[in-house]
Design a protein around this motif. Structure first.
Motif, short mmCIF file in Angstrom:
data_model
loop_
_atom_site.label_atom_id
_atom_site.label_comp_id
_atom_site.label_asym_id
_atom_site.label_seq_id
_atom_site.Cartn_x
_atom_site.Cartn_y
_atom_site.Cartn_z
N MET A 1 0.83 -1.42 0.07
CA MET A 1 0.04 -0.06 0.04
C MET A 1 0.84 1.35 0.00
O MET A 1 1.96 1.12 0.67
CB MET A 1 -1.07 0.19 1.33
CG MET A 1 -1.94 1.33 1.36
SD MET A 1 -3.00 1.33 2.75
CE MET A 1 -4.07 -0.03 2.66
N GLN A 2 0.44 2.16 -0.50
CA GLN A 2 1.14 3.86 -0.56
C GLN A 2 -0.15 4.65 -0.45
O GLN A 2 -0.51 4.94 -1.52
CB GLN A 2 2.05 3.74 -2.06
CG GLN A 2 2.59 5.32 -2.05
CD GLN A 2 3.41 5.44 -0.99
OE1 GLN A 2 4.50 4.88 -0.48
NE2 GLN A 2 3.09 6.72 -0.10
N GLU A 82 7.84 8.05 -2.38
CA GLU A 82 8.04 6.46 -2.30
C GLU A 82 9.69 6.43 -1.90
O GLU A 82 9.80 5.31 -1.36
CB GLU A 82 7.75 6.02 -3.70
CG GLU A 82 6.45 5.99 -3.97
CD GLU A 82 6.15 5.19 -5.18
OE1 GLU A 82 6.43 3.97 -5.40
OE2 GLU A 82 5.70 5.81 -6.30
N ASP A 166 -4.79 5.08 -2.28
CA ASP A 166 -3.92 4.04 -2.25
C ASP A 166 -3.45 3.93 -3.88
O ASP A 166 -4.20 3.58 -4.65
CB ASP A 166 -4.12 2.62 -1.82
CG ASP A 166 -3.49 1.46 -2.14
OD1 ASP A 166 -2.12 2.03 -2.41
OD2 ASP A 166 -3.49 0.56 -1.77
N HIS A 168 -1.59 2.10 -5.35
CA HIS A 168 -1.42 0.85 -5.73
C HIS A 168 -2.83 0.14 -6.26
O HIS A 168 -3.02 -1.02 -6.74
CB HIS A 168 -0.88 -0.36 -4.57
CG HIS A 168 0.52 0.08 -4.34
ND1 HIS A 168 1.35 -0.34 -3.35
CD2 HIS A 168 1.41 1.02 -5.08
CE1 HIS A 168 2.35 0.10 -3.26
NE2 HIS A 168 2.47 0.81 -4.24
N ASP A 169 -4.04 1.07 -5.89
CA ASP A 169 -5.39 0.57 -6.36
C ASP A 169 -5.40 0.72 -7.87
O ASP A 169 -5.38 2.14 -8.32
CB ASP A 169 -6.30 1.41 -5.36
CG ASP A 169 -7.73 0.74 -5.61
OD1 ASP A 169 -8.18 0.07 -6.78
OD2 ASP A 169 -8.43 0.80 -4.72
N LYS A 173 -5.41 4.64 -11.40
CA LYS A 173 -4.26 4.80 -12.33
C LYS A 173 -4.74 6.06 -13.13
O LYS A 173 -3.85 6.50 -13.88
CB LYS A 173 -4.21 3.50 -13.23
CG LYS A 173 -3.46 2.37 -12.49
CD LYS A 173 -3.14 1.31 -13.29
CE LYS A 173 -2.48 0.13 -12.70
NZ LYS A 173 -2.17 -1.21 -13.71
N THR A 194 4.05 11.05 -3.84
CA THR A 194 2.92 10.48 -4.32
C THR A 194 1.56 11.26 -4.40
O THR A 194 0.68 10.67 -5.13
CB THR A 194 2.69 9.45 -3.37
OG1 THR A 194 2.40 10.07 -2.03
CG2 THR A 194 4.04 8.53 -2.77
#
Length: 212
Positions: A1-2, A82, A166, A168-169, A173, A194
């Motif tokens: 997760m980010q 990150e 998140d 990464h979800d 995108k 991020t």
């Protein structure tokens, strides 16, 4: 997760409620703001009396924009990168990156006030408190989130212009804007900020570079 901030410039009112909520939550000293609302075309991002920033020569800067007829805003705080420069440079581990959430935390109880993080951050997120002799910055209200609450800035925004996402979800995108348009910002930085931005729905001519 980010975890990351999603800032929507298409609906932000520039009311500064988010900045005030942050200050009310953490009681920063006079002249210190962990979050600030930036008015497009009206200021230089890196001009901050609380920071001693290095000259950015290795980063590509986002293009400046002429002030549009209808002003718009971006609310900015720590980017929770990150590869955060603050974490890399801190000699005592006061800055850490949470392996589960990706949040960059700062522990003032062990900060020695060397100022390395303030000088290293290409975005001016780390501030130096002269009275305390220590650095400080946004830690994305990780204590509030651990208690099941959202951040003070997100909770306070009257129009929902700030959200926690998140990266990464897959559904996020589509938010590919990694830099706000119209103000100095170190895009393509090695730290990999991020924060993601939704740009205002305005004619493209609004974003042309200033003449001369």
């Amino acid at each position: 997760m980010q975890k990351a901030f999603l800032v929507d410039g298409s609906i932000c009112l520039g009311c500064n409620t988010c900045a005030m909520a942050c200050k009310n939550q953490y009681h920063q000293d006079k002249g210190i703001l962990w979050r600030k609302v930036r008015e497009i075309g009206a200021e230089e991002y890196h001009i901050d009396n609380n920071n001693i920033l290095p000259t950015l020569v290795s980063y590509q800067k986002a293009p400046k924009a002429e002030m549009p007829m209808e002003r718009f805003y971006f609310s900015l705080a720590c980017n929770h990168c990150e590869n955060p420069a603050c974490v890399a440079i801190c000699p005592v581990g006061a800055h850490t990156k949470d392996p589960e959430t990706g949040i960059c935390k700062h522990d003032q109880t062990i900060c020695i006030g060397c100022g390395g993080c303030v000088k290293a951050c290409p975005f001016g997120a780390s501030k130096f408190n002269e009275k305390m002799g220590q650095a400080e910055k946004c830690s994305m209200c990780w204590e509030r989130q651990a208690d099941g609450k959202t951040t003070a800035c997100v909770q306070s925004c009257p129009v929902g212009a700030i959200a926690i996402i998140d990266l990464h979800d897959p559904k996020y995108k589509e938010y590919a804007n990694a830099a706000p348009i119209g103000i100095d910002y170190a895009i393509n930085a090695e730290t990999k900020p991020t924060t993601r931005f939704i740009h205002p729905s305005m004619p493209k001519e609004v974003y042309r570079l200033p003449k001369g």
